[in-house]
Design a protein around this motif. Structure first.
Motif, PDB file in Angstrom:
ATOM      1  N   SER A   1       0.815  -1.227   0.000  1.00  0.00           N
ATOM      2  CA  SER A   1       0.000   0.000   0.000  1.00  0.00           C
ATOM      3  C   SER A   1       0.845   1.271   0.000  1.00  0.00           C
ATOM      4  CB  SER A   1      -0.949  -0.014   1.203  1.00  0.00           C
ATOM      5  OG  SER A   1      -1.772  -1.156   1.158  1.00  0.00           O
ATOM      6  N   ASN A   2       1.826   1.310  -0.884  1.00  0.00           N
ATOM      7  CA  ASN A   2       2.683   2.485  -1.023  1.00  0.00           C
ATOM      8  C   ASN A   2       2.494   3.191  -2.363  1.00  0.00           C
ATOM      9  OD1 ASN A   2       4.514   2.963   1.307  1.00  0.00           O
ATOM     10  ND2 ASN A   2       4.927   0.791   1.002  1.00  0.00           N
ATOM     11  N   GLN A   3       1.468   2.819  -3.102  1.00  0.00           N
ATOM     12  CA  GLN A   3       1.176   3.395  -4.409  1.00  0.00           C
ATOM     13  C   GLN A   3       2.332   3.232  -5.391  1.00  0.00           C
ATOM     14  OE1 GLN A   3      -0.203   7.434  -3.785  1.00  0.00           O
ATOM     15  NE2 GLN A   3      -2.045   6.739  -2.758  1.00  0.00           N
ATOM     16  N   LEU A   4       3.084   2.130  -5.252  1.00  0.00           N
ATOM     17  CA  LEU A   4       4.190   1.859  -6.169  1.00  0.00           C
ATOM     18  C   LEU A   4       3.636   1.460  -7.529  1.00  0.00           C
ATOM     19  CD1 LEU A   4       6.468  -0.352  -3.891  1.00  0.00           C
ATOM     20  CD2 LEU A   4       6.726   2.087  -4.381  1.00  0.00           C
ATOM     21  N   SER A   5       4.223   1.996  -8.592  1.00  0.00           N
ATOM     22  CA  SER A   5       3.830   1.589  -9.932  1.00  0.00           C
ATOM     23  C   SER A   5       4.872   0.651 -10.541  1.00  0.00           C
ATOM     24  CB  SER A   5       3.625   2.813 -10.834  1.00  0.00           C
ATOM     25  OG  SER A   5       4.813   3.573 -10.885  1.00  0.00           O
TER      26      SER A   5
ATOM     27  N   ALA B   1      -0.803  -9.406  -4.576  1.00  0.00           N
ATOM     28  CA  ALA B   1      -2.259  -9.274  -4.666  1.00  0.00           C
ATOM     29  C   ALA B   1      -2.675  -7.810  -4.758  1.00  0.00           C
ATOM     30  CB  ALA B   1      -2.916  -9.927  -3.444  1.00  0.00           C
ATOM     31  N   HIS B   2      -3.765  -7.600  -5.450  1.00  0.00           N
ATOM     32  CA  HIS B   2      -4.409  -6.291  -5.550  1.00  0.00           C
ATOM     33  C   HIS B   2      -3.475  -5.203  -6.071  1.00  0.00           C
ATOM     34  CE1 HIS B   2      -7.882  -8.086  -3.724  1.00  0.00           C
ATOM     35  NE2 HIS B   2      -7.082  -8.607  -2.805  1.00  0.00           N
ATOM     36  N   ASN B   3      -2.835  -5.513  -7.196  1.00  0.00           N
ATOM     37  CA  ASN B   3      -2.070  -4.540  -7.956  1.00  0.00           C
ATOM     38  C   ASN B   3      -2.799  -4.313  -9.276  1.00  0.00           C
ATOM     39  OD1 ASN B   3       0.669  -3.531  -6.866  1.00  0.00           O
ATOM     40  ND2 ASN B   3       0.579  -5.656  -6.170  1.00  0.00           N
ATOM     41  N   SER B   4      -2.100  -3.904 -10.294  1.00  0.00           N
ATOM     42  CA  SER B   4      -2.720  -3.616 -11.596  1.00  0.00           C
ATOM     43  C   SER B   4      -2.110  -4.465 -12.706  1.00  0.00           C
ATOM     44  CB  SER B   4      -2.562  -2.130 -11.926  1.00  0.00           C
ATOM     45  OG  SER B   4      -3.208  -1.338 -10.961  1.00  0.00           O
TER      46      SER B   4
END
Length: 152
Positions: free
Chosen positions: A5-9, A52-55
């Motif tokens: 949950s660090n908004q890593l892309s 889990a729960h990435n894009s």
């Protein structure tokens, strides 16, 4: 190492430095769309990988053959791949697929390597595989029910 949950892309380059000794890596709840080639080779000591729960697979129509727990394709319910290479790996590097396998349709987990748990559920790619698998199961159940009705 928890980077959840660090908004890593994308994955931090510093993972290459600690990769050989890293046993657990939590990347869940980020915005990662692709994994870099060579990731599985660098994380040799890895026992848990949570993606889990990435894009991963975002905006793509990804399907893949279903796999059983040994990582082999399940001949009864298999879908054709939608990517250009025809191998279902357009969002996962080949070294990753070779080591961990593709996500299983119902759990979203890659289970090819017994020594490492890899969670992929909640990614568009894993959800697309799940949806196609369940559609195929329903189609086969409907066909079986229709055959049963005809026989009776």
């Amino acid at each position: 190492l928890s980077l959840s949950s660090n908004q890593l892309s994308s994955l931090p380059a510093s993972l290459a430095v600690v990769g050989a000794t890293l046993k657990e890596l939590y990347l869940n709840g980020n915005q990662i769309e692709e994994l870099p080639e060579g990731l599985a080779e660098k994380l040799v000591a890895l026992k848990k990988l949570n993606l889990a729960h990435n894009s991963i697979g975002k905006g793509e129509n990804v399907t893949a053959g279903s796999q059983n727990s040994s990582g082999a394709n399940d001949g009864d319910i298999a879908m054709e791949d939608a990517d250009d290479d025809g191998d279902g790996t357009q969002h996962l590097p080949q070294d990753f697929v070779n080591r961990f396998g593709m996500p299983e349709p119902l759990t979203g987990m890659c289970t090819k390597e017994d020594e490492c748990i890899v969670r992929m559920e909640g990614n568009p790619m894993a959800e697309s595989i799940r949806k196609k698998y369940l559609e195929e199961v329903r189609r086969k159940e409907k066909a079986t029910a229709m055959e049963t009705e005809v026989i009776q």
